[in-house]
Design a protein around this motif. Structure first.
Motif, PDB file in Angstrom:
ATOM      1  N   HIS A  48       0.818  -1.215   0.000  1.00 39.93           N
ATOM      2  CA  HIS A  48       0.000   0.000   0.000  1.00 39.93           C
ATOM      3  C   HIS A  48       0.854   1.269   0.000  1.00 39.93           C
ATOM      4  N   SER A  49       2.117   1.128  -0.255  1.00 36.53           N
ATOM      5  CA  SER A  49       3.024   2.272  -0.255  1.00 36.53           C
ATOM      6  C   SER A  49       2.743   3.195  -1.430  1.00 36.53           C
ATOM      7  N   GLU A  50       2.884   4.478  -1.176  1.00 39.74           N
ATOM      8  CA  GLU A  50       2.718   5.468  -2.230  1.00 39.74           C
ATOM      9  C   GLU A  50       4.062   6.036  -2.677  1.00 39.74           C
ATOM     10  N   LEU A  51       5.153   5.482  -2.134  1.00 31.70           N
ATOM     11  CA  LEU A  51       6.480   5.944  -2.526  1.00 31.70           C
ATOM     12  C   LEU A  51       6.781   5.528  -3.959  1.00 31.70           C
ATOM     13  N   THR A  52       7.437   6.428  -4.672  1.00 31.72           N
ATOM     14  CA  THR A  52       7.882   6.089  -6.022  1.00 31.72           C
ATOM     15  C   THR A  52       9.297   5.533  -5.948  1.00 31.72           C
ATOM     16  N   ASP A  53       9.790   4.983  -7.030  1.00 37.19           N
ATOM     17  CA  ASP A  53      11.172   4.502  -7.067  1.00 37.19           C
ATOM     18  C   ASP A  53      12.143   5.645  -6.782  1.00 37.19           C
ATOM     19  N   MET A  57      14.958   5.868  -3.829  1.00 34.13           N
ATOM     20  CA  MET A  57      16.369   6.132  -4.105  1.00 34.13           C
ATOM     21  C   MET A  57      16.874   7.334  -3.304  1.00 34.13           C
ATOM     22  N   GLU A  58      16.042   8.348  -3.153  1.00 35.87           N
ATOM     23  CA  GLU A  58      16.430   9.519  -2.367  1.00 35.87           C
ATOM     24  C   GLU A  58      16.618   9.144  -0.902  1.00 35.87           C
ATOM     25  N   ILE A  59      15.703   8.376  -0.348  1.00 41.34           N
ATOM     26  CA  ILE A  59      15.829   7.916   1.035  1.00 41.34           C
ATOM     27  C   ILE A  59      17.084   7.075   1.197  1.00 41.34           C
ATOM     28  N   ASP A  60      17.332   6.193   0.240  1.00 45.88           N
ATOM     29  CA  ASP A  60      18.519   5.341   0.268  1.00 45.88           C
ATOM     30  C   ASP A  60      19.796   6.178   0.318  1.00 45.88           C
ATOM     31  N   GLU A  61      19.874   7.191  -0.530  1.00 48.28           N
ATOM     32  CA  GLU A  61      21.066   8.054  -0.567  1.00 48.28           C
ATOM     33  C   GLU A  61      21.244   8.807   0.743  1.00 48.28           C
ATOM     34  N   ARG A  62      20.160   9.302   1.304  1.00 47.26           N
ATOM     35  CA  ARG A  62      20.246  10.025   2.585  1.00 47.26           C
ATOM     36  C   ARG A  62      20.744   9.110   3.698  1.00 47.26           C
ATOM     37  N   ILE A  63      20.254   7.897   3.733  1.00 47.08           N
ATOM     38  CA  ILE A  63      20.687   6.942   4.753  1.00 47.08           C
ATOM     39  C   ILE A  63      22.175   6.644   4.589  1.00 47.08           C
ATOM     40  N   LYS A  64      22.589   6.382   3.362  1.00 46.54           N
ATOM     41  CA  LYS A  64      23.997   6.077   3.116  1.00 46.54           C
ATOM     42  C   LYS A  64      24.898   7.246   3.474  1.00 46.54           C
TER      43      LYS A  64
END
Length: 74
Positions: A48-53, A57-64
């Motif tokens: 049910h997520s509304e996140l796009t790819d 990717m933006e969240i992934d980069e911020r975490i890294k």
């Protein structure tokens, strides 16, 4: 039950042949089942997520970036 045929590099095949005591078919089944269960869980969590790819990717980069900064200081 389905049948799956895979091709292995010769070096992997040689190593496997040195260990006839291991049931490679069962090991492959268990490994695939574990992976499929993880995929099913990921599907359920994101159903049910509304996140796009791009969001992901933006969240992934911020975490890294945050982890890199944190462990660079240690």
């Amino acid at each position: 039950m389905s049948t799956l045929t895979i091709e292995l590099p010769s070096d992997v095949s040689r190593i496997m042949e040195k260990h006839p005591d291991i049931n490679w078919s069962v090991l492959a089944q268990q490994s695939l089942l574990e992976y499929v269960r993880k995929l099913e869980l990921a599907d359920q969590l994101t159903e049910h997520s509304e996140l796009t790819d791009d969001d992901v990717m933006e969240i992934d980069e911020r975490i890294k970036e945050g982890l890199a900064r944190r462990y660079k200081l240690l």
